[in-house]
Design an enzyme around this catalytic site. Sequence first.
Site, PDB file in Angstrom:
ATOM      1  N   SER A  12       0.847  -1.212   0.000  1.00 47.64           N
ATOM      2  CA  SER A  12       0.000   0.000   0.000  1.00 47.64           C
ATOM      3  C   SER A  12       0.875   1.253   0.000  1.00 47.64           C
ATOM      4  O   SER A  12       0.511   2.270  -0.582  1.00 47.64           O
ATOM      5  CB  SER A  12      -0.942   0.001   1.204  1.00 47.64           C
ATOM      6  OG  SER A  12      -0.241   0.221   2.406  1.00 47.64           O
ATOM      7  N   ASN A  13       2.053   1.170   0.621  1.00 44.95           N
ATOM      8  CA  ASN A  13       2.970   2.328   0.585  1.00 44.95           C
ATOM      9  C   ASN A  13       3.515   2.531  -0.827  1.00 44.95           C
ATOM     10  O   ASN A  13       3.654   3.651  -1.302  1.00 44.95           O
ATOM     11  CB  ASN A  13       4.117   2.123   1.579  1.00 44.95           C
ATOM     12  CG  ASN A  13       3.730   2.537   2.988  1.00 44.95           C
ATOM     13  OD1 ASN A  13       3.509   3.707   3.247  1.00 44.95           O
ATOM     14  ND2 ASN A  13       3.624   1.588   3.879  1.00 44.95           N
ATOM     15  N   LEU A  85      10.745  -5.946   5.409  1.00 46.51           N
ATOM     16  CA  LEU A  85      10.997  -6.462   6.761  1.00 46.51           C
ATOM     17  C   LEU A  85      12.375  -7.073   6.948  1.00 46.51           C
ATOM     18  O   LEU A  85      12.708  -7.578   8.003  1.00 46.51           O
ATOM     19  CB  LEU A  85       9.913  -7.489   7.120  1.00 46.51           C
ATOM     20  CG  LEU A  85       8.481  -6.936   7.086  1.00 46.51           C
ATOM     21  CD1 LEU A  85       7.484  -8.019   7.460  1.00 46.51           C
ATOM     22  CD2 LEU A  85       8.350  -5.738   8.015  1.00 46.51           C
ATOM     23  N   LEU A  87      16.734  -6.967   6.772  1.00 44.32           N
ATOM     24  CA  LEU A  87      17.833  -6.020   6.931  1.00 44.32           C
ATOM     25  C   LEU A  87      18.564  -5.907   5.585  1.00 44.32           C
ATOM     26  O   LEU A  87      18.829  -6.931   4.937  1.00 44.32           O
ATOM     27  CB  LEU A  87      18.794  -6.549   8.012  1.00 44.32           C
ATOM     28  CG  LEU A  87      19.719  -5.524   8.664  1.00 44.32           C
ATOM     29  CD1 LEU A  87      18.919  -4.397   9.317  1.00 44.32           C
ATOM     30  CD2 LEU A  87      20.610  -6.201   9.692  1.00 44.32           C
ATOM     31  N   HIS A 104       8.590   3.974   8.817  1.00 43.42           N
ATOM     32  CA  HIS A 104       8.291   3.140   9.989  1.00 43.42           C
ATOM     33  C   HIS A 104       7.004   3.658  10.631  1.00 43.42           C
ATOM     34  O   HIS A 104       6.856   4.884  10.782  1.00 43.42           O
ATOM     35  CB  HIS A 104       9.454   3.192  10.989  1.00 43.42           C
ATOM     36  CG  HIS A 104       9.240   2.340  12.199  1.00 43.42           C
ATOM     37  ND1 HIS A 104       9.342   0.960  12.154  1.00 43.42           N
ATOM     38  CD2 HIS A 104       8.898   2.662  13.467  1.00 43.42           C
ATOM     39  CE1 HIS A 104       9.084   0.480  13.372  1.00 43.42           C
ATOM     40  NE2 HIS A 104       8.816   1.487  14.180  1.00 43.42           N
ATOM     41  N   ASP A 145      15.907   0.640  11.641  1.00 44.75           N
ATOM     42  CA  ASP A 145      15.175   1.814  12.140  1.00 44.75           C
ATOM     43  C   ASP A 145      16.053   2.814  12.898  1.00 44.75           C
ATOM     44  O   ASP A 145      15.579   3.506  13.774  1.00 44.75           O
ATOM     45  CB  ASP A 145      14.048   1.360  13.097  1.00 44.75           C
ATOM     46  CG  ASP A 145      13.073   0.421  12.401  1.00 44.75           C
ATOM     47  OD1 ASP A 145      12.482  -0.412  13.093  1.00 44.75           O
ATOM     48  OD2 ASP A 145      12.930   0.539  11.169  1.00 44.75           O
TER      49      ASP A 145
END
Length: 204
Positions: A12-13, A85, A87, A104, A145
Amino acid sequence: ARIAVLASGGGSNLQALLDHLDALGDARAADVVLVLANRADAGALDRARARGIAADTLREPGDGDALLALLQAQRVDLVVLAGYLKLVPRAVVARFRGRMLNVHPALLPAFGGAGMYGARVHQAVLDAGARISGATVHFVDDQYDRGPIAAQWPVPVYATDFADTLAKRVLRVEHLLLPRVVQAVAAGDVRLAPDGSVVGAFRD
Ligand code: GRF
């Protein structure tokens, strides 16, 4: 700029970014040229294919050389992690310093870090009794993050909230914030300075 979007879920992003760039028309500073997902069934891949955008499954998300090869093949300038999700390998983060963004669904540095994704983030916010949550877009460094923050927008937390109601409210703000920051970074209005500070601001 030529953008690659990395995703793991429904995308959706990604969709919000595509729609915003379309709406900007000739004023857009970037185009999405590649979408990568670490799962073959990620909805983000379908959204890309529906738009004729190159889409691929990242079978080995930890393989930095393979990822770099894919990005270089499409001459990617800017990488956007949109609900991704895994790294990103250190070599790729280093190559794209100042040119890799992540969104985030909370106000980092709080409620972030390895394992903090999806409903867990919002449950942690509720468990902490926070009254304000929000969305964060930051430049990516080699820890989950933790990179320099480019922008944040607040989202109210209501006493009647459950993780899913808060998640929905935050996701709507992510969809507004991420595309505007991507456009600003692509246009050079916001950038990561050599000392790690974020310079500039975006006009919403
Ligand atoms: C959502 O939880 C969002 O908050 C986070 O990634 C998850 C999936 O987003 N950024 P998307 O719908 O795949 O873009």
